[in-house]
Design a protein around this motif. Structure first.
Motif, short mmCIF file in Angstrom:
data_model
loop_
_atom_site.label_atom_id
_atom_site.label_comp_id
_atom_site.label_asym_id
_atom_site.label_seq_id
_atom_site.Cartn_x
_atom_site.Cartn_y
_atom_site.Cartn_z
N UNK A 18 1.15 -1.12 -0.12
CA UNK A 18 0.09 0.31 -0.28
C UNK A 18 0.89 1.22 -0.33
N UNK A 19 0.62 2.28 0.55
CA UNK A 19 0.94 3.57 0.43
C UNK A 19 1.56 3.93 1.17
N UNK A 20 2.26 5.20 2.01
CA UNK A 20 2.29 5.35 2.91
C UNK A 20 3.25 7.11 2.82
N UNK A 21 2.59 8.07 4.42
CA UNK A 21 2.94 9.58 4.01
C UNK A 21 3.59 9.69 5.32
N UNK A 22 4.79 10.35 5.55
CA UNK A 22 4.58 11.26 6.73
C UNK A 22 4.25 12.01 6.89
N UNK A 23 3.38 13.10 8.06
CA UNK A 23 3.31 14.15 7.60
C UNK A 23 3.35 15.00 8.77
N UNK A 24 4.73 16.09 8.45
CA UNK A 24 5.58 15.88 9.36
C UNK A 24 5.22 17.90 10.42
N UNK A 25 4.06 17.76 9.95
CA UNK A 25 3.28 18.94 11.18
C UNK A 25 3.13 18.50 12.00
N UNK A 26 2.16 17.62 12.10
CA UNK A 26 1.52 16.80 12.97
C UNK A 26 1.93 15.32 13.27
N UNK A 27 3.20 15.56 12.54
CA UNK A 27 4.21 14.00 13.19
C UNK A 27 4.17 12.41 13.58
N UNK A 33 -4.50 0.99 2.47
CA UNK A 33 -4.26 0.24 1.39
C UNK A 33 -6.05 0.30 0.99
N UNK A 34 -5.56 0.96 -0.72
CA UNK A 34 -7.35 1.08 -1.14
C UNK A 34 -7.70 -1.02 -1.00
N UNK A 35 -7.51 -1.41 -1.25
CA UNK A 35 -8.55 -3.05 -1.47
C UNK A 35 -8.25 -4.48 -0.17
N UNK A 36 -8.80 -4.76 0.69
CA UNK A 36 -8.40 -5.96 1.28
C UNK A 36 -9.86 -6.67 0.40
N UNK A 37 -8.77 -7.81 0.23
CA UNK A 37 -9.42 -8.98 -0.87
C UNK A 37 -9.33 -10.22 0.07
N UNK A 38 -9.92 -11.28 -0.43
CA UNK A 38 -10.06 -13.01 -0.44
C UNK A 38 -8.35 -13.26 -0.97
N UNK A 39 -7.84 -13.15 -1.81
CA UNK A 39 -6.06 -12.97 -2.38
C UNK A 39 -5.52 -12.12 -1.75
N UNK A 40 -5.99 -11.34 -0.99
CA UNK A 40 -4.99 -10.31 -0.64
C UNK A 40 -5.93 -9.98 0.61
N UNK A 41 -6.02 -10.65 1.92
CA UNK A 41 -6.39 -10.34 2.75
C UNK A 41 -5.49 -9.60 3.84
N UNK A 42 -4.76 -9.14 3.32
CA UNK A 42 -3.78 -8.20 4.98
C UNK A 42 -2.95 -7.73 3.81
#
Length: 75
Positions: A18-27, A33-42
């Motif tokens: 998936x994606x991650x972001x660090x907000x330095x203003x709020x630390x 991640x967009x979708x949790x499916x049977x083939x990608x449950x985690x």
């Protein structure tokens, strides 16, 4: 979407589904991640906090906020 931690400086992300972001203003590190499916449950996010390296204090990792939305019944 998960707000993973409050940190003084960006963590070193070693791997991420998936994606991650660090907000330095709020630390705050946010991981999503967009979708949790049977083939990608985690998903995985592995990161290192260099300014807490070796510390036994894990209080900076909590609380963890978790939220999700679905257009179908989730079971």
């Amino acid at each position: 979407t998960k707000n993973i931690l409050r940190a003084r400086s960006p963590p070193k992300v070693k791997s991420s589904d998936g994606h991650f972001d660090f907000n330095s203003k709020d630390s705050v590190l946010t991981w999503s991640f967009e979708e949790i499916t049977e083939s990608a449950p985690r998903g995985n996010l592995e990161f290192e906090l260099t300014h807490w390296k070796g510390s036994q204090d894990t209080s900076h990792l909590f609380p963890i906020n978790v939220s999700f939305t679905t257009s179908q019944t989730y079971s």
